[in-house]
Design a protein around this motif. Structure first.
Motif, PDB file in Angstrom:
ATOM      1  N   TYR A  25      -0.753 -12.034  -2.585  1.00 37.58           N
ATOM      2  CA  TYR A  25      -0.209 -10.773  -3.086  1.00 37.58           C
ATOM      3  C   TYR A  25      -1.294 -10.023  -3.840  1.00 37.58           C
ATOM      4  CZ  TYR A  25       2.835  -7.465  -5.518  1.00 37.58           C
ATOM      5  OH  TYR A  25       3.430  -6.327  -5.998  1.00 37.58           O
ATOM      6  N   HIS A  26      -1.380  -8.691  -3.625  1.00 40.02           N
ATOM      7  CA  HIS A  26      -2.424  -7.888  -4.253  1.00 40.02           C
ATOM      8  C   HIS A  26      -1.789  -6.837  -5.174  1.00 40.02           C
ATOM      9  CE1 HIS A  26      -6.025  -5.512  -4.839  1.00 40.02           C
ATOM     10  NE2 HIS A  26      -6.732  -6.436  -4.191  1.00 40.02           N
ATOM     11  N   LYS A  32      -0.826   0.939  -6.258  1.00 44.90           N
ATOM     12  CA  LYS A  32      -1.404   2.185  -5.771  1.00 44.90           C
ATOM     13  C   LYS A  32      -0.560   2.812  -4.674  1.00 44.90           C
ATOM     14  CE  LYS A  32      -5.618   4.065  -3.667  1.00 44.90           C
ATOM     15  NZ  LYS A  32      -6.998   3.773  -3.195  1.00 44.90           N
ATOM     16  N   TYR A  33      -0.026   1.982  -3.779  1.00 37.93           N
ATOM     17  CA  TYR A  33       0.703   2.519  -2.621  1.00 37.93           C
ATOM     18  C   TYR A  33       2.224   2.362  -2.734  1.00 37.93           C
ATOM     19  CZ  TYR A  33      -3.942   2.701  -0.586  1.00 37.93           C
ATOM     20  OH  TYR A  33      -5.271   2.988  -0.354  1.00 37.93           O
ATOM     21  N   ALA A  34       2.702   1.974  -3.908  1.00 35.27           N
ATOM     22  CA  ALA A  34       4.143   1.846  -4.166  1.00 35.27           C
ATOM     23  C   ALA A  34       4.831   0.967  -3.121  1.00 35.27           C
ATOM     24  CB  ALA A  34       4.793   3.232  -4.220  1.00 35.27           C
ATOM     25  N   CYS A  35       4.232  -0.173  -2.867  1.00 32.52           N
ATOM     26  CA  CYS A  35       4.813  -1.121  -1.911  1.00 32.52           C
ATOM     27  C   CYS A  35       4.364  -2.530  -2.307  1.00 32.52           C
ATOM     28  CB  CYS A  35       4.381  -0.785  -0.489  1.00 32.52           C
ATOM     29  SG  CYS A  35       2.593  -0.862  -0.214  1.00 32.52           S
ATOM     30  N   HIS A  36       4.601  -3.489  -1.448  1.00 33.07           N
ATOM     31  CA  HIS A  36       4.194  -4.867  -1.723  1.00 33.07           C
ATOM     32  C   HIS A  36       3.129  -5.254  -0.698  1.00 33.07           C
ATOM     33  CE1 HIS A  36       7.652  -5.056  -4.373  1.00 33.07           C
ATOM     34  NE2 HIS A  36       8.412  -4.634  -3.377  1.00 33.07           N
ATOM     35  N   VAL A  37       1.881  -5.313  -1.147  1.00 30.07           N
ATOM     36  CA  VAL A  37       0.761  -5.573  -0.246  1.00 30.07           C
ATOM     37  C   VAL A  37       0.303  -7.023  -0.367  1.00 30.07           C
ATOM     38  CG1 VAL A  37      -1.607  -4.968   0.381  1.00 30.07           C
ATOM     39  CG2 VAL A  37      -0.015  -3.176  -0.349  1.00 30.07           C
ATOM     40  N   TYR A  38       0.199  -7.684   0.782  1.00 33.14           N
ATOM     41  CA  TYR A  38      -0.342  -9.040   0.855  1.00 33.14           C
ATOM     42  C   TYR A  38      -1.592  -9.013   1.734  1.00 33.14           C
ATOM     43  CZ  TYR A  38       4.099 -10.852  -0.966  1.00 33.14           C
ATOM     44  OH  TYR A  38       5.193 -11.126  -1.754  1.00 33.14           O
ATOM     45  N   LEU A  39      -2.581  -9.811   1.367  1.00 33.64           N
ATOM     46  CA  LEU A  39      -3.797  -9.942   2.172  1.00 33.64           C
ATOM     47  C   LEU A  39      -3.802 -11.304   2.850  1.00 33.64           C
ATOM     48  CD1 LEU A  39      -6.527  -8.545  -0.286  1.00 33.64           C
ATOM     49  CD2 LEU A  39      -5.046  -7.280   1.304  1.00 33.64           C
ATOM     50  N   LYS A  40      -3.941 -11.301   4.177  1.00 29.77           N
ATOM     51  CA  LYS A  40      -4.112 -12.551   4.919  1.00 29.77           C
ATOM     52  C   LYS A  40      -5.601 -12.812   4.977  1.00 29.77           C
ATOM     53  CE  LYS A  40      -3.130 -16.070   7.592  1.00 29.77           C
ATOM     54  NZ  LYS A  40      -2.768 -17.363   6.960  1.00 29.77           N
ATOM     55  N   CYS A 291      -1.825   5.847   5.886  1.00 32.43           N
ATOM     56  CA  CYS A 291      -0.429   5.585   6.284  1.00 32.43           C
ATOM     57  C   CYS A 291       0.450   5.386   5.059  1.00 32.43           C
ATOM     58  CB  CYS A 291      -0.356   4.372   7.219  1.00 32.43           C
ATOM     59  SG  CYS A 291      -1.027   2.843   6.539  1.00 32.43           S
ATOM     60  N   LYS A 292       0.175   6.153   4.009  1.00 37.72           N
ATOM     61  CA  LYS A 292       0.886   5.998   2.736  1.00 37.72           C
ATOM     62  C   LYS A 292       2.395   6.124   2.887  1.00 37.72           C
ATOM     63  CE  LYS A 292      -2.915   7.829  -0.090  1.00 37.72           C
ATOM     64  NZ  LYS A 292      -3.351   8.933  -0.988  1.00 37.72           N
ATOM     65  N   GLU A 293       2.828   7.098   3.651  1.00 38.57           N
ATOM     66  CA  GLU A 293       4.270   7.315   3.799  1.00 38.57           C
ATOM     67  C   GLU A 293       4.928   6.214   4.624  1.00 38.57           C
ATOM     68  OE1 GLU A 293       6.010   9.566   2.096  1.00 38.57           O
ATOM     69  OE2 GLU A 293       4.075   9.962   1.161  1.00 38.57           O
ATOM     70  N   ASP A 294       4.196   5.659   5.585  1.00 32.77           N
ATOM     71  CA  ASP A 294       4.744   4.593   6.422  1.00 32.77           C
ATOM     72  C   ASP A 294       5.018   3.329   5.619  1.00 32.77           C
ATOM     73  OD1 ASP A 294       4.571   6.004   8.922  1.00 32.77           O
ATOM     74  OD2 ASP A 294       2.411   5.692   8.868  1.00 32.77           O
ATOM     75  N   ILE A 295       4.169   3.052   4.618  1.00 35.87           N
ATOM     76  CA  ILE A 295       4.252   1.763   3.924  1.00 35.87           C
ATOM     77  C   ILE A 295       4.984   1.832   2.593  1.00 35.87           C
ATOM     78  CG2 ILE A 295       2.113   0.993   5.015  1.00 35.87           C
ATOM     79  CD1 ILE A 295       0.649   1.519   2.406  1.00 35.87           C
ATOM     80  N   LYS A 296       5.305   3.011   2.127  1.00 35.41           N
ATOM     81  CA  LYS A 296       5.947   3.158   0.824  1.00 35.41           C
ATOM     82  C   LYS A 296       7.239   2.348   0.751  1.00 35.41           C
ATOM     83  CE  LYS A 296       6.979   6.765  -2.574  1.00 35.41           C
ATOM     84  NZ  LYS A 296       7.035   8.231  -2.801  1.00 35.41           N
ATOM     85  N   GLY A 297       7.325   1.497  -0.263  1.00 32.91           N
ATOM     86  CA  GLY A 297       8.518   0.682  -0.466  1.00 32.91           C
ATOM     87  C   GLY A 297       8.635  -0.515   0.452  1.00 32.91           C
ATOM     88  N   LYS A 298       7.654  -0.743   1.305  1.00 41.52           N
ATOM     89  CA  LYS A 298       7.717  -1.816   2.301  1.00 41.52           C
ATOM     90  C   LYS A 298       6.913  -3.047   1.856  1.00 41.52           C
ATOM     91  CE  LYS A 298       9.836   1.000   5.191  1.00 41.52           C
ATOM     92  NZ  LYS A 298      11.262   0.831   5.550  1.00 41.52           N
ATOM     93  N   THR A 299       7.141  -4.137   2.546  1.00 48.44           N
ATOM     94  CA  THR A 299       6.316  -5.334   2.385  1.00 48.44           C
ATOM     95  C   THR A 299       5.282  -5.319   3.499  1.00 48.44           C
ATOM     96  OG1 THR A 299       8.105  -6.611   1.368  1.00 48.44           O
ATOM     97  CG2 THR A 299       6.276  -7.852   2.339  1.00 48.44           C
TER      98      THR A 299
END
Length: 412
Positions: A25-26, A32-40, A291-299
């Motif tokens: 998890y980052h 920054k992007y209002a979502c849940h970002v994970y790095l593989k 792709c800020k709008e695509d990922i907003k609120g997403k995992t």
């Protein structure tokens, strides 16, 4: 062929050979992007890229007769390392064809992982050039070719990245995948879609090598006449014949990321997270701004595909980042023939936080009266217009080099 039937088999075959890389998890990117970002983190793989998965999965599936005759590969570097490791692990003779421009670090690493089981041949300026030589050598010596992306067994091996992602985080909405030849996107995307059709797959290519983008437009693989080779792990002139239809089926969209933006993210990941990535490895994170709008609120999962970055490239990476961010500018300046002109330029034209990073007179004769090449690094990109205004105000004759591609390539 239904590839979903073989991913579990590939996972079993790779067990004990590869690292099961972490899904991390980052917090900074998530905020920054209002979502849940994970790095593989495939940069933490044994050979510091995911390529080991596909190479080993294919080599280990060959018959005893094929293994005895030996194997060949063509690679920009990462596939070569996975191939070399596989040859050493399985005690198979291998020959590696690599472009002459391959970073020295990747050549050295390939030799190390091969541990005496491989021979390296450097030939051609691009992957596609060395591929032709490798295929001719394979046929002439009755060996087996191990492609970097265009084989179902390679695709299955790369797809095990997706198996691990879904096991570690079942509730994902979007996966961002770098695309070179398409093997990783084809494997991971098809596995994830087969398990959960609602997952969206976003592909990312360097702007200077849009082979998948152009293939989607033409509805078939096309060969690009020119590519920018900077993102060497993803700079391919032609998308795979097998990977294209698979990617076409699962890709939500393909994002093109400028090479300078990639460089900015290489530096950010290093400076802020102590993560060393190669240019292709930074593609997925660099794409988030597009792709800020695509990922907003997403995992969201970003696949960090590799960390084989040659330290000798860091000066170039920093330069390209500064240019892209509008912080580095070059000018040809003809200083007025009056006393104190250079002092005036430094004291009155430059802003308080601007810095001269390069200064050289262009002419060999009349050096102190001829035009000079001046490189200026700004504190903020917004300071640029004010800099130009002050040069005009103080009657400096200048030409912007950044805006003239031919002049820039010639002088810089």
């Amino acid at each position: 062929m239904d590839l979903t039937l073989n991913y579990k088999t590939a996972t079993t075959r790779l067990s004990g050979v590869i690292n099961r890389t972490p899904l991390v998890y980052h917090p900074r990117l998530s905020e920054k992007y209002a979502c849940h970002v994970y790095l593989k983190r495939e940069d933490l793989q044994l050979v510091r890229s995911y390529k080991l998965r596909g190479a080993y999965n294919m080599v280990s599936s060959l018959s005893d007769d094929q293994l005895k005759r030996g194997v060949v590969c063509a690679s920009a570097g990462n596939h070569a390392q996975g191939f070399a490791y596989s040859c050493n692990k399985l005690s198979v003779k291998g020959v590696v064809f690599m472009p002459e421009i391959t970073p020295k670090q990747k050549v050295t690493q390939t030799t190390m992982f091969g541990n005496g089981q491989i021979e390296i041949v450097l030939v051609g300026d691009t992957f596609d050039d060395c591929l032709k030589e490798a295929l001719a050598y394979t046929a002439a010596n009755n060996m087996t070719f191990i492609p970097p992306f265009d084989d179902y067994r390679v695709i299955e091996g790369q797809g095990t990245v997706g198996v691990e992602i879904l096991e570690d985080q079942p509730d994902i909405d979007i996966v961002v995948i770098p695309i070179g030849g398409g093997g990783l996107a084809a494997g991971v995307g098809n596995y994830l879609k087969s398990e959960n059709p609602a997952i969206k797959i976003l592909g990312v290519e360097p702007a200077g090598a849009p082979s998948m983008t152009e293939a989607l437009k033409a509805e078939q693989p096309v060969t690009l006449s020119e590519i920018n080779r900077f993102v060497d792990g993803a700079a391919v002139k032609r998308i795979g014949e097998l990977t294209f239809p698979l990617c076409k089926e699962i890709l939500e969209k393909v994002i093109l990321v400028p090479e300078g933006k990639v460089c900015t993210n290489i530096l950010k990941l290093y400076n802020e997270d102590a993560i060393v990535v190669e240019p292709a490895g930074a593609l997925s994170v660099a794409a988030l701004d597009f792709c800020k709008e695509d990922i907003k609120g997403k995992t969201v999962v970003c696949i960090i595909s590799g960390g084989n970055n040659d330290i000798d490239r860091m000066a170039e990476i920093k330069e390209l980042s500064l240019l892209y961010e509008g912080l580095k500018h070059y000018f040809i300046v003809r200083f007025p023939q009056r006393p104190g002109a250079l002092k005036l330029f430094v004291n009155e034209v430059l802003g308080p936080h601007d810095d001269i990073t390069r200064f050289e007179f262009i002419k060999k004769t009349e050096r102190e009266r001829g035009p000079a090449l001046v490189g200026i690094e700004l504190h903020k990109a917004e300071d640029y217009d004010a800099l130009l205004s002050r040069m005009r105000q103080h009657r400096f004759d200048f030409k912007e080099v950044n805006t003239d591609q031919t002049l820039f390539e010639y002088l810089i």
